[in-house]
Scaffold this motif. Structure first.
Motif, PDB file in Angstrom:
ATOM      1  N   THR A 119      18.631  62.864  53.569  1.00 30.40           N
ATOM      2  CA  THR A 119      18.682  64.046  52.857  1.00 30.40           C
ATOM      3  C   THR A 119      17.761  64.000  51.626  1.00 30.40           C
ATOM      4  OG1 THR A 119      20.099  63.145  50.875  1.00 30.40           O
ATOM      5  CG2 THR A 119      21.257  63.930  52.872  1.00 30.40           C
ATOM      6  N   THR A 148      16.940  69.880  59.280  1.00 30.76           N
ATOM      7  CA  THR A 148      18.189  69.923  60.135  1.00 30.76           C
ATOM      8  C   THR A 148      19.416  70.133  59.637  1.00 30.76           C
ATOM      9  OG1 THR A 148      18.217  67.888  60.972  1.00 30.76           O
ATOM     10  CG2 THR A 148      16.674  69.288  62.151  1.00 30.76           C
ATOM     11  N   PRO A 149      20.388  70.871  60.041  1.00 33.26           N
ATOM     12  CA  PRO A 149      21.965  70.680  59.574  1.00 33.26           C
ATOM     13  C   PRO A 149      22.252  69.307  59.417  1.00 33.26           C
ATOM     14  CG  PRO A 149      21.702  72.616  60.919  1.00 33.26           C
ATOM     15  CD  PRO A 149      20.450  71.795  61.204  1.00 33.26           C
ATOM     16  N   HIS A 150      22.921  68.981  58.453  1.00 33.86           N
ATOM     17  CA  HIS A 150      23.462  67.632  58.339  1.00 33.86           C
ATOM     18  C   HIS A 150      24.949  67.755  59.056  1.00 33.86           C
ATOM     19  CE1 HIS A 150      25.365  63.888  56.289  1.00 33.86           C
ATOM     20  NE2 HIS A 150      24.155  63.734  56.139  1.00 33.86           N
ATOM     21  N   ALA A 151      25.099  66.621  60.052  1.00 33.91           N
ATOM     22  CA  ALA A 151      26.318  66.610  60.795  1.00 33.91           C
ATOM     23  C   ALA A 151      27.527  66.759  59.980  1.00 33.91           C
ATOM     24  CB  ALA A 151      26.211  65.393  61.785  1.00 33.91           C
ATOM     25  N   GLN A 152      27.638  65.651  58.946  1.00 32.17           N
ATOM     26  CA  GLN A 152      28.869  65.599  58.168  1.00 32.17           C
ATOM     27  C   GLN A 152      29.060  66.614  57.010  1.00 32.17           C
ATOM     28  OE1 GLN A 152      26.912  62.744  59.175  1.00 32.17           O
ATOM     29  NE2 GLN A 152      28.229  62.693  60.812  1.00 32.17           N
ATOM     30  N   ASP A 153      28.064  66.831  56.530  1.00 34.35           N
ATOM     31  CA  ASP A 153      27.860  67.994  55.042  1.00 34.35           C
ATOM     32  C   ASP A 153      27.129  69.377  55.681  1.00 34.35           C
ATOM     33  OD1 ASP A 153      27.891  68.973  52.719  1.00 34.35           O
ATOM     34  OD2 ASP A 153      27.203  67.348  51.728  1.00 34.35           O
ATOM     35  N   ARG A 154      27.968  70.191  55.618  1.00 31.09           N
ATOM     36  CA  ARG A 154      27.605  71.776  56.006  1.00 31.09           C
ATOM     37  C   ARG A 154      26.649  72.231  54.943  1.00 31.09           C
ATOM     38  NH1 ARG A 154      31.435  76.077  56.621  1.00 31.09           N
ATOM     39  NH2 ARG A 154      32.340  75.049  54.934  1.00 31.09           N
ATOM     40  N   ARG A 155      26.881  71.668  53.537  1.00 30.03           N
ATOM     41  CA  ARG A 155      25.995  72.209  52.614  1.00 30.03           C
ATOM     42  C   ARG A 155      24.595  71.410  52.381  1.00 30.03           C
ATOM     43  NH1 ARG A 155      29.405  70.066  48.043  1.00 30.03           N
ATOM     44  NH2 ARG A 155      29.545  68.504  49.515  1.00 30.03           N
ATOM     45  N   LEU A 175      21.145  69.416  54.213  1.00 24.98           N
ATOM     46  CA  LEU A 175      20.231  68.997  55.147  1.00 24.98           C
ATOM     47  C   LEU A 175      19.606  68.074  55.442  1.00 24.98           C
ATOM     48  CD1 LEU A 175      18.030  72.265  54.537  1.00 24.98           C
ATOM     49  CD2 LEU A 175      19.749  72.253  56.090  1.00 24.98           C
ATOM     50  N   ARG A 176      19.507  67.491  56.822  1.00 27.19           N
ATOM     51  CA  ARG A 176      18.660  66.280  56.801  1.00 27.19           C
ATOM     52  C   ARG A 176      17.155  66.558  56.863  1.00 27.19           C
ATOM     53  NH1 ARG A 176      20.599  62.284  61.237  1.00 27.19           N
ATOM     54  NH2 ARG A 176      19.012  63.278  62.033  1.00 27.19           N
TER      55      ARG A 176
END
Length: 136
Positions: free
Chosen positions: A43, A74-81, A83-84
């Motif tokens: 993150t 890219t969107p984080h798999a576990q936390d929608r808020r 980004l990775r």
């Protein structure tokens, strides 16, 4: 004060290496790419802590590196808020190229030290860092 002067000269030398290669990168961007390569996708806040930047400064640097095609969010798999942040293939290739810059600058900085002295310097600096970080 001496440590600050040494750091400033290392930054200057590394940025000169980057410029000689025709790369439009600053030292902070170099650090971000290097750390991101070591950490893997992460993150922005974790990366900011790793390179000791505040959130606003990190966002500006990430924007610039993303515009150059070296990383992507890219969107984080576990936390929608969240980004990775991850290196693109171009970013990974650049990171590998930058390792040579880093090694050349550090070798030049330590050219007057023999192997034993380099090991001692590393040990001393690690001990100072640990002492400063140890709050107890």
């Amino acid at each position: 004060m001496l440590l600050g002067l040494v750091r400033a000269e290392l930054v200057r030398a590394l940025e000169a290496e980057l410029a000689a290669l025709g790369l439009d990168l600053r030292f902070t961007q170099f650090l971000i790419l290097k750390r991101l390569g070591a950490m893997g996708p992460t993150t922005a806040s974790e990366l900011a802590r790793a390179v000791e930047l505040d959130g606003g400064a990190m966002t500006r640097q990430l924007d610039q590196l993303e515009a150059k095609g070296y990383l992507r969010r890219t969107p984080h798999a576990q936390d929608r808020r969240a980004l990775r942040i991850e290196l693109t293939p171009a970013g990974e290739a650049l990171r590998q190229q930058l390792a040579g810059c880093n090694e050349r600058v550090l070798a030049a900085a330590q050219r007057s030290l023999d192997a034993t002295e380099r090991a001692r310097l590393f040990d001393y600096l690690q001990r100072v860092l640990h002492a400063l970080r140890d709050k107890h």
